[in-house]
Structure formats: structure tokens, C-alpha cells
Motif scaffolding. Sequence first.
Motif, PDB file in Angstrom:
ATOM      1  N   UNK A  25      -0.427   6.220  -0.824  1.00  0.00           N
ATOM      2  CA  UNK A  25       0.164   6.666  -2.084  1.00  0.00           C
ATOM      3  C   UNK A  25       0.247   8.187  -2.133  1.00  0.00           C
ATOM      4  N   UNK A  26      -0.764   8.869  -1.584  1.00  0.00           N
ATOM      5  CA  UNK A  26      -0.733  10.329  -1.538  1.00  0.00           C
ATOM      6  C   UNK A  26       0.421  10.824  -0.662  1.00  0.00           C
ATOM      7  N   UNK A  27       0.683  10.112   0.422  1.00  0.00           N
ATOM      8  CA  UNK A  27       1.807  10.479   1.297  1.00  0.00           C
ATOM      9  C   UNK A  27       3.123  10.252   0.568  1.00  0.00           C
ATOM     10  N   UNK A  28       3.243   9.095  -0.093  1.00  0.00           N
ATOM     11  CA  UNK A  28       4.456   8.807  -0.865  1.00  0.00           C
ATOM     12  C   UNK A  28       4.688   9.885  -1.924  1.00  0.00           C
ATOM     13  N   UNK A  29       3.611  10.283  -2.600  1.00  0.00           N
ATOM     14  CA  UNK A  29       3.736  11.291  -3.649  1.00  0.00           C
ATOM     15  C   UNK A  29       4.162  12.634  -3.071  1.00  0.00           C
ATOM     16  N   UNK A  30       3.616  12.978  -1.892  1.00  0.00           N
ATOM     17  CA  UNK A  30       3.972  14.251  -1.272  1.00  0.00           C
ATOM     18  C   UNK A  30       5.441  14.278  -0.875  1.00  0.00           C
ATOM     19  N   UNK A  31       5.950  13.165  -0.375  1.00  0.00           N
ATOM     20  CA  UNK A  31       7.351  13.094   0.030  1.00  0.00           C
ATOM     21  C   UNK A  31       8.284  12.846  -1.152  1.00  0.00           C
ATOM     22  N   UNK A  32       7.742  12.286  -2.240  1.00  0.00           N
ATOM     23  CA  UNK A  32       8.570  11.989  -3.392  1.00  0.00           C
ATOM     24  C   UNK A  32       9.478  10.789  -3.202  1.00  0.00           C
ATOM     25  N   UNK A  33       9.056   9.836  -2.393  1.00  0.00           N
ATOM     26  CA  UNK A  33       9.860   8.636  -2.134  1.00  0.00           C
ATOM     27  C   UNK A  33       8.996   7.576  -1.461  1.00  0.00           C
ATOM     28  N   UNK A  34       9.497   6.365  -1.451  1.00  0.00           N
ATOM     29  CA  UNK A  34       8.812   5.261  -0.806  1.00  0.00           C
ATOM     30  C   UNK A  34       9.329   5.092   0.621  1.00  0.00           C
ATOM     31  N   UNK A  35       8.484   4.597   1.515  1.00  0.00           N
ATOM     32  CA  UNK A  35       8.902   4.424   2.906  1.00  0.00           C
ATOM     33  C   UNK A  35       9.410   3.027   3.189  1.00  0.00           C
ATOM     34  N   UNK A  36      10.039   2.889   4.345  1.00  0.00           N
ATOM     35  CA  UNK A  36      10.233   1.580   4.968  1.00  0.00           C
ATOM     36  C   UNK A  36       9.028   1.371   5.877  1.00  0.00           C
ATOM     37  N   UNK A  37       8.322   0.267   5.703  1.00  0.00           N
ATOM     38  CA  UNK A  37       7.090   0.023   6.447  1.00  0.00           C
ATOM     39  C   UNK A  37       7.331  -1.066   7.479  1.00  0.00           C
ATOM     40  N   UNK A 126       6.930  17.174  15.266  1.00  0.00           N
ATOM     41  CA  UNK A 126       5.780  16.356  15.613  1.00  0.00           C
ATOM     42  C   UNK A 126       4.508  16.995  15.103  1.00  0.00           C
ATOM     43  N   UNK A 127       3.425  16.222  15.082  1.00  0.00           N
ATOM     44  CA  UNK A 127       2.148  16.751  14.658  1.00  0.00           C
ATOM     45  C   UNK A 127       1.111  15.660  14.539  1.00  0.00           C
ATOM     46  N   UNK A 128      -0.127  16.075  14.276  1.00  0.00           N
ATOM     47  CA  UNK A 128      -1.232  15.132  14.115  1.00  0.00           C
ATOM     48  C   UNK A 128      -2.223  15.744  13.135  1.00  0.00           C
ATOM     49  N   UNK A 129      -2.717  14.933  12.207  1.00  0.00           N
ATOM     50  CA  UNK A 129      -3.701  15.431  11.266  1.00  0.00           C
ATOM     51  C   UNK A 129      -3.718  14.635   9.993  1.00  0.00           C
ATOM     52  N   UNK A 130      -4.053  15.305   8.893  1.00  0.00           N
ATOM     53  CA  UNK A 130      -4.118  14.668   7.594  1.00  0.00           C
ATOM     54  C   UNK A 130      -2.702  14.308   7.150  1.00  0.00           C
ATOM     55  N   UNK A 131      -2.415  13.024   6.919  1.00  0.00           N
ATOM     56  CA  UNK A 131      -1.024  12.630   6.645  1.00  0.00           C
ATOM     57  C   UNK A 131      -0.462  13.225   5.364  1.00  0.00           C
ATOM     58  N   UNK A 132      -1.247  13.294   4.299  1.00  0.00           N
ATOM     59  CA  UNK A 132      -0.734  13.850   3.044  1.00  0.00           C
ATOM     60  C   UNK A 132      -0.437  15.337   3.185  1.00  0.00           C
ATOM     61  N   UNK A 133      -1.297  16.064   3.906  1.00  0.00           N
ATOM     62  CA  UNK A 133      -1.061  17.495   4.107  1.00  0.00           C
ATOM     63  C   UNK A 133       0.185  17.730   4.958  1.00  0.00           C
ATOM     64  N   UNK A 134       0.366  16.914   5.990  1.00  0.00           N
ATOM     65  CA  UNK A 134       1.562  17.070   6.811  1.00  0.00           C
ATOM     66  C   UNK A 134       2.806  16.735   6.006  1.00  0.00           C
ATOM     67  N   UNK A 135       2.724  15.688   5.182  1.00  0.00           N
ATOM     68  CA  UNK A 135       3.872  15.316   4.357  1.00  0.00           C
ATOM     69  C   UNK A 135       4.235  16.448   3.404  1.00  0.00           C
ATOM     70  N   UNK A 136       3.224  17.080   2.794  1.00  0.00           N
ATOM     71  CA  UNK A 136       3.494  18.180   1.868  1.00  0.00           C
ATOM     72  C   UNK A 136       4.122  19.361   2.598  1.00  0.00           C
TER      73      UNK A 136
END
Length: 293
Positions: A25-37, A126-136
Motif C-alpha cells: 500500500x505504501x508503494x501504491x501511495x508513492x506511485x499514486x496508482x494501483x499495479x497489475x500484479x 534499475x535498483x534495489x532497496x526499500x520499495x516505497x523509497x524507490x517508488x517515491x
Amino acid sequence: MTWIAGPVFAMSFAAGVHAQAIDWQKVDDAFGRKPAVTDDVHRYGFPRSDLSVTLDGVAIKPALALGGWIALKPAHGGAMVMGDLVLLESEINPVMLKLIEGGLEITAVHNHLLRASPATFYMHVGGHGDPAKMAAAIRDALGASKTPLATPAAAGPPPAIDLDTAQLDQIVGAKGQANGGVWQFNVPRRDAVRENDMVMAPAGPLGVAIAINFQPTGGGKAAITGDFVLTADEVNPVINALRGNGIEVTALHSHMLDEQPRLFFMHFWAVDDALKLARGLRAALDRTASVKG
């Protein structure tokens, strides 16, 4: 691929455990949209619906060649991210600087099309780490472009695909699906693709499947584009198959930095009878180690 947070470990783990640990949910909020999973991959679309791009008289739908995306997959210490951002020339450096500031890695910048107006470019990240921080960080970088960032409006009825899609499926040897008025195929390679000891699966959502798109242009004709995912020994046989069937090769390059086996991405373009083009694409597919029906 850059490791933004956490030490490097061999990634032999149960992905489901890590998927549960991520607060999506934090990732969705950072991107401002829902994903295809799909399985454990969350893919977020950033189509350039703001652009009016034409090529050889065809008004390109976002799903044909302007569908920017970011995908995240659970990994040790957080998630791995990869994606492809669609940018105008004037947007490349501002977006790149923001991505660098956010700790992301640029893995490629190039064209996919020729003669398009306006010209579009594609920045692979590309990258690796905290998903919400990367999304932001990625959303902040996209803010340096005119990529639409507002929550997408609810989609209306999908545009009709004025093509014999059943026949296209039979010729290509895969099951296509409709997306925004475009008939799309994702054909995975037979052998697994790995990066940083991690299997890149599912292949389609992570951008390592052969992508083939048909956009109807009327009268049974279509514009086609996409990319073949190839090993070095397949490159010239596929070029010859495409050119021998009247399909233009518009780019040949890498999208990633550390994948195994080493892969090359070949983009293509043509406007002609859709079934004729499908047969040409199948001739090229038959020169690849891909999964076909």
C-alpha cells in the motif's frame, strides 16, 4: 544493477516470504496508482497519454509504443526495481538527474522508433532497496517530465480490436490480449534469465519476454512494433527474417547491465496486412529459443 540498501546476498529464498513483508500500500501511495500484479511482481503503468505521436501516418496509441512502466519484485533486503520510462528529448537529463539523486541506476537510454513525431526516447532504470523509497524517488523523477502522474481515471469500454485476433494467435503461436486498442503478445524465452542471482520471472511483467504489438489501422492492416529479446547468436538470423518479410529493424541495444545470459533487444516497425506481418514475425520467432505454440 545498483544495490541501494542492504548488503549483497545470494538470492535463494522463498519470494513469498519477502512479498508478505512488503507494505505494498505504501508503494501504491508513492506511485499514486494501483499495479497489475502477476505472481510476486507489481507493475505500475506510466503511459504517455499526454503525447500525440505519429509515425508513417499512424497515430500511436500509448499501448503500442508509449507505455512507460515500473516493476518491483521482492528481493533480499527489500525489492528489486526495473522499468522503462518514455521521455521527450528535453526531459531526459532532468529525469536522469532526479533518478541519480534518488539512488536509482540508469541502465539504458535510447530510441525504440524511427521517424516518430515528436521523437520519443526510452530510459531504462534499475535498483534495489526499500520499495516505497524507490517508488517515491521514481515518481519525483517523473515529475521532471510531463508524464501524467494523477491517479488514472476509471477506464471506459476498451476500444475494439478490428483484426482477426484468433488467426493472429494461431500464426504467432501464442495467446494475445487486448490492451488499450492494441493486441499484445508476450513470448518468454525457454531458458531462465537471471540478474544478481535472481530469476527474472514472470518474464513479461519484468520486460524480458519478446513483446509484439498490433494496432489496427483499418481494412485488416496494422502497425506493429515491440522488441525481440535475443542472445548474440540469434541477432542476425532474426534481422534477416524480419527484413526478408518487409519488417523494419529500428533499434538494437541492451536494456540491462548484469543479466545472464547476455541479452540484446531488437525493436521493429511495419504497417501492412496484419496476417502477413504475423507470418513475418513468426519466421523471426522461429529463429529464437522462445516458448511458442
